[in-house]
Motif scaffolding. Structure first.
Motif, PDB file in Angstrom:
ATOM      1  N   ASP A 106       0.748  -0.727  -0.134  1.00 34.30           N
ATOM      2  CA  ASP A 106      -0.067  -0.162  -0.275  1.00 34.30           C
ATOM      3  C   ASP A 106       0.780   1.091  -0.150  1.00 34.30           C
ATOM      4  O   ASP A 106       0.261   2.209   0.616  1.00 34.30           O
ATOM      5  CB  ASP A 106      -1.513  -0.154   1.148  1.00 34.30           C
ATOM      6  N   HIS A 108       2.177   3.465  -1.042  1.00 31.83           N
ATOM      7  CA  HIS A 108       2.375   5.245  -2.770  1.00 31.83           C
ATOM      8  C   HIS A 108       4.268   5.965  -2.610  1.00 31.83           C
ATOM      9  O   HIS A 108       3.806   6.932  -1.366  1.00 31.83           O
ATOM     10  CB  HIS A 108       1.973   5.975  -2.515  1.00 31.83           C
ATOM     11  N   LYS A 110       5.341   8.191  -3.869  1.00 29.25           N
ATOM     12  CA  LYS A 110       6.265   9.823  -4.609  1.00 29.25           C
ATOM     13  C   LYS A 110       5.424  10.424  -3.380  1.00 29.25           C
ATOM     14  O   LYS A 110       5.086  11.606  -3.140  1.00 29.25           O
ATOM     15  CB  LYS A 110       5.178   9.878  -5.556  1.00 29.25           C
ATOM     16  N   ASP A 111       5.033  10.182  -1.831  1.00 28.54           N
ATOM     17  CA  ASP A 111       4.073  11.209  -0.988  1.00 28.54           C
ATOM     18  C   ASP A 111       5.488  11.074  -0.045  1.00 28.54           C
ATOM     19  O   ASP A 111       4.937  11.861   0.964  1.00 28.54           O
ATOM     20  CB  ASP A 111       2.608  10.251  -0.338  1.00 28.54           C
ATOM     21  N   SER A 142      12.234   4.641  -6.927  1.00 29.63           N
ATOM     22  CA  SER A 142      11.531   5.852  -7.024  1.00 29.63           C
ATOM     23  C   SER A 142      11.963   6.719  -6.844  1.00 29.63           C
ATOM     24  O   SER A 142      11.753   8.146  -7.000  1.00 29.63           O
ATOM     25  CB  SER A 142      11.233   5.714  -5.033  1.00 29.63           C
TER      26      SER A 142
END
Ligand SMILES: NC(=O)C1=CN([C@@H]2O[C@H](COP(=O)(O)OP(=O)(O)OC[C@H]3O[C@@H](n4cnc5c(N)ncnc54)[C@H](OP(=O)(O)O)[C@@H]3O)[C@@H](O)[C@H]2O)[C@@H](O)CC1
Ligand SMILES: [K+]
Length: 478
Positions: A106, A108, A110-111, A142
């Motif tokens: 879960d 992300h 990019k956060d 990333s």
């Protein structure tokens, strides 16, 4: 501070601390605290994702998360739901985390602006698989800075090998001491900038691995004083071949710059003019035939060491010269052609080596002499024991081992040293230090340190011939 510990040795000092009354919980709290301090020092407040694994490395991750959140940083921890809950320090650290907890799938990325890698530490024992493999891949892809706790996850602590797939960290905070994986390839690259932080454990009582540093050898190196003359500073011989004369000339310059009192180039008559013109302050001698080589060598006043190999052809004549030199039992450096000359029958060389010899093979030359498997530390140590001498196995992660135990690993790696002639400089430096009285291990380690420091200061575009001129400045700093 200079010792490098294997996982088993780390566990030994951890158990010793527990036997003295410290708890693993306390050690983990300290580890989390020192890592959080480093994060605060290296980064401005930002959103952080902590990747926590199933063991104590994950436990450290939970402590770091708590410490950063206490400082007001937005932090989320990701760990696997499938990890069985069990008692222990990591379980306790996990239960003390009151913030957001998500599953790896879960995340992300990019956060977030910083990834803290607490998946695996020194306990990684096998290739990583999912869910860890995918999260490591996504973290690497990333582009977000990664700070690894203790070691980059996926790298084997003792060997530096990548077990399937491994974190590529920008920073690694090594707990208590360096581990081999911070120094050996590819672990060295995966570690990024490695910072060692003390967590209050006692030193390992009998360390065998060390990171190369002046503290290991500088007490054996004596700067010249007013009572010295060229003979007291040692006379070394470099055996030059008839062709490829540049190699021995580079070795000669390095040996003289590092402080040998005299260097004589002993060469076939047809090459004497080339060696004579190489510089002004060295001597040349000739041998017309291998049969009179020993006689010529013995006639050299106050001879303290010999180097053979740079520019030597891998021929029977070279083998004969090596045998004659080894019979003298004096400090000797064997490099390049003097090693390759024995590729077809290494035993012919190995049985004659002795404690005053230093071999300086690169990986190719090493494989021609030894069929030993294992990681670079194991292979170099075992070869040194087999050969009963000192071996410096070159590379961006040079390892130096002796027959009697200690192993020194170079921490610097200078990419632009990968150019012709730098090996000849290294063997010349070792000879120059041997003739001044350093023992083989110390001479090899100091020479390798000087080579790397000089190369580092020269920068990209380095030529081997630039290195000798950097040496005086460096010696002044020791
Ligand atoms: N030394 C010290 O004093 C201190 C050390 N501290 C910290 O502890 C770290 C070492 O912790 P650790 O021993 O728990 O090992 P760690 O690396 O977390 O991994 C073990 C876990 O991973 C699992 N596992 C292994 N391979 C796997 C794989 N391929 N795929 C999947 N699972 C795999 C393995 O499972 P098992 O093999 O047992 O089934 C086990 O559950 C150390 O690096 C430092 O950060 C500090 O807290 C304080 C003081
Ligand atoms: K880690």
């Amino acid at each position: 501070m200079f010792e490098v510990l294997l996982a088993e040795q780390m566990r030994h000092i951890e158990s010793a601390a527990v036997a003295e009354g410290q708890s693993i919980e306390h050690l983990m709290e300290t580890a989390g605290e020192v890592i959080a301090q480093e994060v605060l020092r290296l980064f401005k407040s930002c959103s952080v994702i902590v990747l926590a694994g199933p063991g104590n490395n994950g436990g450290d991750g939970f402590v770091v998360a708590r410490k950063l959140e206490e400082k007001g940083w937005p932090v989320i921890v990701a760990c696997s739901k499938t990890i069985p809950s069990k008692e222990g320090a990591a379980f306790k650290a996990r239960s003390q985390w009151k913030g957001t907890l998500i599953d790896y799938q879960d995340i992300h990325f990019k956060d977030f602006a910083l990834i803290i890698d607490g998946l695996f530490g020194i306990g990684l024992s096998k290739h990583i698989d999912d869910p860890y493999k995918t999260v490591v891949q996504k973290a690497n892809q990333s582009g977000i800075p990664i700070l690894a706790i203790d070691i980059p996850s996926g790298i084997h602590s003792d060997s530096g090998e990548e077990l399937g797939y491994a974190i590529k960290a920008h920073y690694t905070i090594a707990l208590q001491t360096l581990k081999p994986c911070h120094l050996l390839l590819p672990g060295k690259i995966h570690s990024g900038t490695t910072i060692v932080k003390d967590i209050g454990l006692r030193p390992f009582p009998t360390p065998t691995l060390f990171v190369n540093a002046p503290e290991l050898w500088k007490k054996h190196y004596h700067k010249p004083n007013l009572t010295d003359n060229k003979y007291t500073r040692g006379h070394g011989v470099i055996v030059g071949g008839a062709h490829l004369t540049g190699a021995a000339r580079l070795s000669m310059l390095a040996a003289r710059r590092v402080g040998a009192g005299l260097i004589t180039l002993l060469c076939p008559p047809e090459a004497q003019i080339i060696y004579s013109l190489a510089s002004l302050g060295h001597l040349t001698q000739t041998y017309e035939d291998v049969s009179i080589f020993s006689e010529k060598l013995n006639s050299i006043t106050n001879l303290k060491g010999v180097l053979i190999g740079p520019g030597s052809p891998p021929t029977q004549d070279t083998r004969t010269l090596v045998h004659k030199i080894l019979k003298l039992k004096m400090p000797t450096v064997l490099d390049a052609g003097a090693l390759t000359a024995f590729a077809e029958n290494p035993d012919e060389l190995l049985r004659e080596l002795h404690e005053n010899v230093v071999l300086t093979p690169h990986e190719g030359e090493f494989k021609r002499l030894f069929s030993i498997s294992g990681n670079k530390i194991q292979r170099t140590s075992e070869a040194a024991k087999t050969a009963q001498c000192t071996i410096l196995l070159k590379g961006a992660d040079t390892v130096i081992a002796t027959a009697y135990g200690p192993v020194i690993i170079e921490s610097q790696g200078v990419p632009w040293l990968a150019t012709g002639g730098t090996g000849d400089i290294l063997s010349g430096l070792i000879l120059g230090l041997l003739v001044q009285g350093l023992k083989p291990l110390e001479a090899a380690a100091m020479a390798n340190w000087i080579l790397n420091q000089c190369a580092h200061s020269i920068g990209v575009g380095l030529l081997a011939e630039d290195i000798p001129l950097q040496i005086p400045k460096l010696l002044a700093s020791i």
